[in-house]
Design a protein around this motif. Structure first.
Motif, PDB file in Angstrom:
ATOM      1  N   LEU A  10     -28.853  24.781  69.468  1.00 20.82           N
ATOM      2  CA  LEU A  10     -28.078  25.006  70.676  1.00 20.82           C
ATOM      3  C   LEU A  10     -28.275  26.368  71.283  1.00 20.82           C
ATOM      4  O   LEU A  10     -28.683  27.162  70.403  1.00 20.82           O
ATOM      5  N   PRO A  11     -28.425  26.497  72.351  1.00 19.74           N
ATOM      6  CA  PRO A  11     -28.933  27.861  73.166  1.00 19.74           C
ATOM      7  C   PRO A  11     -28.242  28.977  72.723  1.00 19.74           C
ATOM      8  O   PRO A  11     -26.777  28.957  72.787  1.00 19.74           O
ATOM      9  N   ALA A  12     -28.837  29.775  72.455  1.00 15.41           N
ATOM     10  CA  ALA A  12     -27.899  31.348  72.097  1.00 15.41           C
ATOM     11  C   ALA A  12     -27.205  31.864  73.202  1.00 15.41           C
ATOM     12  O   ALA A  12     -27.733  31.875  74.477  1.00 15.41           O
ATOM     13  N   GLN A  13     -26.225  32.456  72.710  1.00 23.77           N
ATOM     14  CA  GLN A  13     -25.289  32.947  73.719  1.00 23.77           C
ATOM     15  C   GLN A  13     -24.922  34.297  73.233  1.00 23.77           C
ATOM     16  O   GLN A  13     -25.059  34.712  72.157  1.00 23.77           O
ATOM     17  N   GLU A  14     -24.814  35.248  74.438  1.00 27.57           N
ATOM     18  CA  GLU A  14     -25.147  36.668  74.282  1.00 27.57           C
ATOM     19  C   GLU A  14     -23.687  37.176  74.473  1.00 27.57           C
ATOM     20  O   GLU A  14     -23.268  36.937  75.707  1.00 27.57           O
TER      21      GLU A  14
END
Length: 135
Positions: A10-14
């Protein structure tokens, strides 16, 4: 919605966290413990500085889950609070990064293993979520 298939990353969220965010969270949660706003108190009790509320950090993980799943129903969300998120006294704050992997999809549920970091340090232990998925 990110495709939830077993093994999918899952794409990293910042998320940036500032002292102002901690003040707002304290007001919303009622948790006014001074370790979340006073450098003097935080260091006096042995912390490296003002730290984010553990539940605020967990809420950031939940926010990532919501982003990945287009607000799917969350059946379970859990973690251990293992390391503090130290928030500097500036306008930039600190970045918390939430990444994940789909561990399984079965019986209309997806189990997500999460990784929550501040800098190079994992700040939540064994974070995971279980969400409802369309069959």
């Amino acid at each position: 919605m990110t495709r939830l298939e077993p093994g999918a990353a899952l794409p990293a969220q910042e998320y940036a966290v500032t002292r102002a965010d901690l003040v707002r969270y304290a007001g919303a949660s009622g948790d006014f413990n001074p370790i979340h706003w006073s450098e003097r108190v935080a260091t006096h009790v042995g912390l490296p500085g003002v730290i984010a509320h553990g539940m605020y950090t967990m809420a950031l993980a939940a926010r990532a889950v919501s982003t990945w799943t287009d607000d799917a129903t969350v059946l379970e969300l859990g973690c251990k609070f293992t390391q503090p998120v130290v928030v500097p006294d500036d306008d930039i704050g600190v970045v918390v990064v939430v990444a994940g992997t789909v561990k399984s999809v079965e019986d209309g549920r997806a189990t997500l293993a999460l990784e929550v970091r501040s800098g190079e340090q994992k700040v939540l232990g064994m974070p995971r979520a279980v969400v409802v998925v369309d069959g």
